[in-house]
Design a protein around this motif. Structure first.
Motif, PDB file in Angstrom:
ATOM      1  N   ASP A  77       0.866  -1.211   0.512  1.00 37.96           N
ATOM      2  CA  ASP A  77      -0.184   0.227   0.266  1.00 37.96           C
ATOM      3  C   ASP A  77       1.189   1.831  -0.022  1.00 37.96           C
ATOM      4  O   ASP A  77       0.618   2.234  -0.428  1.00 37.96           O
ATOM      5  CB  ASP A  77      -0.763   0.020   1.389  1.00 37.96           C
ATOM      6  CG  ASP A  77      -1.339  -1.357   1.446  1.00 37.96           C
ATOM      7  OD1 ASP A  77      -2.700  -1.430   0.762  1.00 37.96           O
ATOM      8  OD2 ASP A  77      -1.465  -1.969   2.119  1.00 37.96           O
ATOM      9  N   GLY A  78       2.100   1.216   0.813  1.00 39.64           N
ATOM     10  CA  GLY A  78       2.751   2.102   0.486  1.00 39.64           C
ATOM     11  C   GLY A  78       4.604   2.002   0.429  1.00 39.64           C
ATOM     12  O   GLY A  78       5.095   0.775   0.620  1.00 39.64           O
ATOM     13  N   MET A 110       0.271   0.075  -9.498  1.00 41.49           N
ATOM     14  CA  MET A 110       0.612   1.359  -8.496  1.00 41.49           C
ATOM     15  C   MET A 110      -0.111   2.106  -8.677  1.00 41.49           C
ATOM     16  O   MET A 110       0.634   3.472  -7.795  1.00 41.49           O
ATOM     17  CB  MET A 110       2.228   1.206  -8.615  1.00 41.49           C
ATOM     18  CG  MET A 110       3.059  -0.121  -8.702  1.00 41.49           C
ATOM     19  SD  MET A 110       4.951   0.084  -8.501  1.00 41.49           S
ATOM     20  CE  MET A 110       4.982  -0.413  -9.386  1.00 41.49           C
ATOM     21  N   LYS A 113      -0.840   5.177  -4.887  1.00 40.63           N
ATOM     22  CA  LYS A 113       0.177   4.547  -4.161  1.00 40.63           C
ATOM     23  C   LYS A 113       0.321   5.657  -3.340  1.00 40.63           C
ATOM     24  O   LYS A 113       0.938   6.639  -3.950  1.00 40.63           O
ATOM     25  CB  LYS A 113       0.873   2.946  -4.100  1.00 40.63           C
ATOM     26  CG  LYS A 113       0.070   2.183  -4.696  1.00 40.63           C
ATOM     27  CD  LYS A 113       1.539   0.760  -4.676  1.00 40.63           C
ATOM     28  CE  LYS A 113       0.385  -0.062  -5.302  1.00 40.63           C
ATOM     29  NZ  LYS A 113      -0.877  -1.456  -4.467  1.00 40.63           N
ATOM     30  N   ILE A 143       3.415   6.459  -7.766  1.00 40.89           N
ATOM     31  CA  ILE A 143       3.080   6.747  -6.554  1.00 40.89           C
ATOM     32  C   ILE A 143       3.538   8.253  -6.019  1.00 40.89           C
ATOM     33  O   ILE A 143       4.547   8.458  -6.261  1.00 40.89           O
ATOM     34  CB  ILE A 143       4.103   5.935  -5.970  1.00 40.89           C
ATOM     35  CG1 ILE A 143       4.114   4.312  -6.152  1.00 40.89           C
ATOM     36  CG2 ILE A 143       4.625   5.690  -4.405  1.00 40.89           C
ATOM     37  CD1 ILE A 143       5.442   3.852  -6.629  1.00 40.89           C
ATOM     38  N   ILE A 180      -2.523   6.817   3.865  1.00 42.32           N
ATOM     39  CA  ILE A 180      -3.459   6.076   3.026  1.00 42.32           C
ATOM     40  C   ILE A 180      -4.599   5.925   4.036  1.00 42.32           C
ATOM     41  O   ILE A 180      -5.349   4.940   3.616  1.00 42.32           O
ATOM     42  CB  ILE A 180      -2.430   4.479   3.526  1.00 42.32           C
ATOM     43  CG1 ILE A 180      -0.654   4.773   3.062  1.00 42.32           C
ATOM     44  CG2 ILE A 180      -2.660   2.938   3.087  1.00 42.32           C
ATOM     45  CD1 ILE A 180      -0.108   3.456   2.558  1.00 42.32           C
TER      46      ILE A 180
END
Length: 284
Positions: A77-78, A110, A113, A143, A180
């Protein structure tokens, strides 16, 4: 929630790994599961320029570990990247992964993210290009970078002695998790010039009037106010930055993919014409 740390240093338990792990400790404090990869433990070959990923819309055909690294990033997630600055730039493994990023860029595996970057460095004034490389890599993949730290660490593996460096790194890990959780991926670090990547590098274009961020291609103009330089970007220019979904789709759909038909059409002709250069200076 899973946070992946990526270390771009060949040194085991060096400053990059120490500070990345400190950030992961902060992420764990916020309830995340964490994992770490030392990128230099994996085999990442140079891009072959074969365009198979682009024209066939598939994973890279090279049989090394790049696809594995991208898959680990995609399932997280990160992302937290820790990489040292060597002679103005990030280490070579980052550039290798930038060049190998066409497939995950197209696949959008991605996008959305959240990430952070930690750069330990030894010599002040020798870090100008390091965030250009990390931002190019992460932003191209979609990202959103919410913080990026430059940490002055002169000696080998001395980061544990610098409490401020540890605190900043741990806080970065917490921030990634909170971004997040809340859905707020706004930039939390020291504000730079570019409104997208927050780096402080700009290019002066040939008209000698326009400037742009070399990473994000956001164009603006310079103003002098009270003896200080200010860069002005319009909302329209910011919206047209290089890494927007629309611009990346345009890049692939209208600039790169149309070359497929020409490539097929001219295959025999190109092969015949290229023979001259294969024979020239050919080793016996």
């Amino acid at each position: 929630m899973k946070i992946l740390g990526l270390v771009g240093s060949v040194r085991q338990s060096g400053n990059s790994e120490i500070l990345t792990k400190e950030a992961l400790l902060g992420a764990e404090e916020e309830g995340a599961q964490v994992e770490i990869l030392r990128l230099t433990d994996y085999r990442v070959e140079p891009c072959k320029g074969c365009a198979a990923c682009l024209l066939q819309e598939r994973d890279c055909v090279i049989k090394d570990d790049a696809n594995f690294i991208f898959a680990k990033m995609a399932e997280s997630d990160g992302i937290i990247v820790g990489v040292p600055c060597y002679i103005l730039e990030a280490t070579a493994i980052i550039k290798q992964l930038i060049d190998r990023g066409f497939a995950p860029m197209q696949q959008n595996i991605m996008r959305g993210k959240v990430g952070g970057v930690i750069v330990p460095y030894a010599t002040r004034g020798w870090t100008q290009n390091v965030f250009q490389m990390t931002n190019t890599w992460l932003l191209a993949l979609g990202i959103q970078v919410i913080d990026q730290l430059l940490i002055h660490v002169q000696g080998l593996s001395e980061a544990p002695l610098i409490q401020d460096a540890l605190e900043k790194s741990r806080n970065l890990g917490r921030q990634v998790v909170r971004a997040i959780q809340t859905g707020d991926a706004s930039f939390q670090g020291e504000e730079g010039i570019c409104p997208i990547c927050h780096d402080r590098n700009i290019r002066i274009l040939k008209d000698m009037e326009t400037v742009e961020c070399p990473v994000c291609a956001v164009r603006g103009s310079l103003k002098i106010e009270d003896g200080k330089i200010r860069v002005v970007f319009t909302p329209e220019a910011i919206a047209r930055h290089r890494w927007s979904v629309e611009n990346l789709q345009r890049h692939f759909s209208y600039h790169l993919k149309p070359s497929k038909d020409f490539f097929i059409k001219t295959k025999t002709q190109r092969k015949e014409m290229a023979q001259k250069y294969k024979d020239y200076l050919k080793k016996s």
